[in-house]
Motif scaffolding. Structure first.
Motif, mmCIF file in Angstrom:
data_model
loop_
_atom_site.group_PDB
_atom_site.id
_atom_site.type_symbol
_atom_site.label_atom_id
_atom_site.label_comp_id
_atom_site.label_asym_id
_atom_site.label_seq_id
_atom_site.Cartn_x
_atom_site.Cartn_y
_atom_site.Cartn_z
ATOM 1 N N PRO A 266 7.037 -9.339 -44.197
ATOM 2 C CA PRO A 266 5.822 -9.507 -45.005
ATOM 3 C C PRO A 266 5.555 -8.356 -45.979
ATOM 4 N N ASP A 267 5.977 -7.124 -45.607
ATOM 5 C CA ASP A 267 5.691 -5.964 -46.465
ATOM 6 C C ASP A 267 6.846 -5.595 -47.391
ATOM 7 N N SER A 268 7.838 -6.498 -47.514
ATOM 8 C CA SER A 268 9.068 -6.104 -48.213
ATOM 9 C C SER A 268 8.907 -5.920 -49.717
ATOM 10 N N GLU B 20 9.762 0.880 -51.958
ATOM 11 C CA GLU B 20 9.885 2.349 -51.955
ATOM 12 C C GLU B 20 10.143 2.907 -50.558
ATOM 13 N N ASP B 21 9.629 2.225 -49.548
ATOM 14 C CA ASP B 21 9.724 2.775 -48.198
ATOM 15 C C ASP B 21 11.117 2.675 -47.598
ATOM 16 N N THR B 22 12.025 1.930 -48.255
ATOM 17 C CA THR B 22 13.338 1.656 -47.648
ATOM 18 C C THR B 22 14.418 2.669 -47.997
ATOM 19 N N GLY C 235 9.832 6.076 -47.344
ATOM 20 C CA GLY C 235 9.846 6.660 -48.683
ATOM 21 C C GLY C 235 8.468 7.023 -49.217
ATOM 22 N N GLY C 236 7.435 6.331 -48.749
ATOM 23 C CA GLY C 236 6.084 6.636 -49.214
ATOM 24 C C GLY C 236 5.607 8.023 -48.818
ATOM 25 N N ASP C 237 6.297 8.625 -47.851
ATOM 26 C CA ASP C 237 5.927 9.982 -47.434
ATOM 27 C C ASP C 237 6.697 11.056 -48.187
ATOM 28 N N VAL D 226 -4.546 8.741 -43.350
ATOM 29 C CA VAL D 226 -3.960 8.324 -44.640
ATOM 30 C C VAL D 226 -2.574 7.764 -44.341
ATOM 31 N N LEU D 227 -2.247 6.592 -44.913
ATOM 32 C CA LEU D 227 -0.983 5.927 -44.557
ATOM 33 C C LEU D 227 0.218 6.813 -44.854
ATOM 34 N N HIS D 228 0.374 7.164 -46.127
ATOM 35 C CA HIS D 228 1.555 7.923 -46.556
ATOM 36 C C HIS D 228 1.140 9.161 -47.348
ATOM 37 N N LYS E 146 -5.196 -4.426 -50.699
ATOM 38 C CA LYS E 146 -5.698 -5.012 -49.437
ATOM 39 C C LYS E 146 -4.755 -4.740 -48.277
ATOM 40 N N ILE E 147 -3.487 -4.482 -48.600
ATOM 41 C CA ILE E 147 -2.532 -4.152 -47.541
ATOM 42 C C ILE E 147 -1.929 -2.757 -47.808
ATOM 43 N N ASP E 148 -2.786 -1.886 -48.335
ATOM 44 C CA ASP E 148 -2.503 -0.453 -48.422
ATOM 45 C C ASP E 148 -1.323 -0.104 -49.326
HETATM 46 C C1 CIR Z 1 2.569 -0.898 -44.849
HETATM 47 O O1 CIR Z 1 1.590 -0.657 -44.134
HETATM 48 O O2 CIR Z 1 3.688 -0.509 -44.586
HETATM 49 C C2 CIR Z 1 2.353 -1.712 -46.091
HETATM 50 N N1 CIR Z 1 1.304 -2.662 -45.873
HETATM 51 C C3 CIR Z 1 2.027 -0.827 -47.279
HETATM 52 C C4 CIR Z 1 3.170 0.080 -47.652
HETATM 53 C C5 CIR Z 1 2.853 0.930 -48.836
HETATM 54 N N2 CIR Z 1 3.972 1.698 -49.220
HETATM 55 C C6 CIR Z 1 3.906 2.903 -49.769
HETATM 56 O O3 CIR Z 1 2.842 3.480 -49.836
HETATM 57 N N3 CIR Z 1 5.037 3.488 -50.127
#
Ligand code: CIR
Length: 264
Positions: free
Chosen positions: A65-67, A71-73, A121-123, A167-169, A249-251
């Motif tokens: 769903p988050d693909s 960037e995170d891969t 990758g977001g970090d 904070v997520l990343h 909405k999904i960060d």
């Molecule tokens: C997640 O929580 O992984 C996704 N909903 C959002 C990822 C955002 N990615 C990013 O900041 N590099």
């Protein structure tokens, strides 16, 4: 100066999947509207292409769903790419899906492989002189240590930092604007992590605009944050506003939606 941290010939994006409504989120503010997200995504790709870059548009992956947040891969550097190990269990398989595409473009691919190593990758913020990595709920010390070992003979220095709690990343709260300049929230800059950089502060109340990207001569910036936008314009940046209401909405934000690179 080579400007490898913001001048790119290529980007990779992935179309949002219908399963996006199951995307991870810290707080539920409702599901993203897929049609509107697709429209924003098309604007984003057009803005990348307008700088002269080649954009490789991958198809949607319904199993992930988050693909859309490619960037995170992987971490793409001038010397090669490093495939990440996402700390979100539902996202772990996205990295393997990205690897074959990068193998076509790069002479050398390395992988984070340790069973206890997690890194997204977001970090990771790459500047002209160093790679900053924030430990977070998705990125741990083992992941940072493995990345450090993998990129050291490519001539890169890794500085380990902490993503602010909740904070997520790391890059949720900051973006590179040029070789010397970052856009940052006050809560992140207060840690002193950008003491050696020029910092443009995100306006109070507009923290969600800290995730932008400098891509060649443009800054892609989320629409709806006029005070921070005006600060960037006043500092001389050519800002392109892109709708981000559905990804938010999904960060997700501007950086999450692409891998940006210049393969050797
Ligand atoms: C997640 O929580 O992984 C996704 N909903 C959002 C990822 C955002 N990615 C990013 O900041 N590099």
């Amino acid at each position: 100066m080579t400007d490898h941290s913001f001048r790119f010939t290529h980007a990779i994006t992935r179309r949002p999947a219908q399963s996006i409504i199951r995307g991870l989120r810290a707080v539920d503010t409702g599901n993203p509207d897929l049609a509107l997200m697709q429209s924003h995504h098309a604007d984003y790709i057009a803005a990348l292409k307008a700088t002269g870059a080649t954009v490789i548009e991958l198809g949607a992956l319904e199993d992930y769903p988050d693909s859309v947040f490619v960037e995170d891969t992987a971490l793409c550097l001038p010397q090669g790419a490093v495939i990440m190990r996402p700390g979100a269990p539902s996202r772990l398989g996205e990295a393997a899906e990205m690897a074959p595409h990068l193998e076509k473009l790069y002479a050398e691919i390395r992988r984070i492989e340790g069973a206890e190593s997690f890194i997204e990758g977001g970090d990771i913020l790459v500047t002209e002189r160093e790679i900053l990595v924030g430990r977070s709920a998705r990125t741990n010390g083992e992941g940072v240590a493995e990345l450090t070992r993998l990129v050291s003979d490519w001539g890169h220095t890794v500085r380990e930092l902490h993503t602010p709690p909740g904070v997520l990343h790391f890059k949720t709260d900051c973006s590179l604007m040029d070789g010397e300049t970052v856009l940052s929230t006050d809560r992140l800059a207060a840690s002193g992590c950008f003491a050696d950089y020029r910092v443009i502060a995100v306006a109070e109340g507009e923290e969600a605009s800290a995730n932008a990207i400098r891509f060649n001569d443009k800054v892609l910036f989320p629409a709806g944050f006029p005070r921070t936008r005006d600060r960037l314009v006043a500092a001389g940046y050519d800002v392109v506003e892109i709708g981000n209401s559905e990804c938010a909405k999904i960060d997700g934000g501007m950086s999450c939606l692409s891998l940006r690179f210049t393969p050797r």
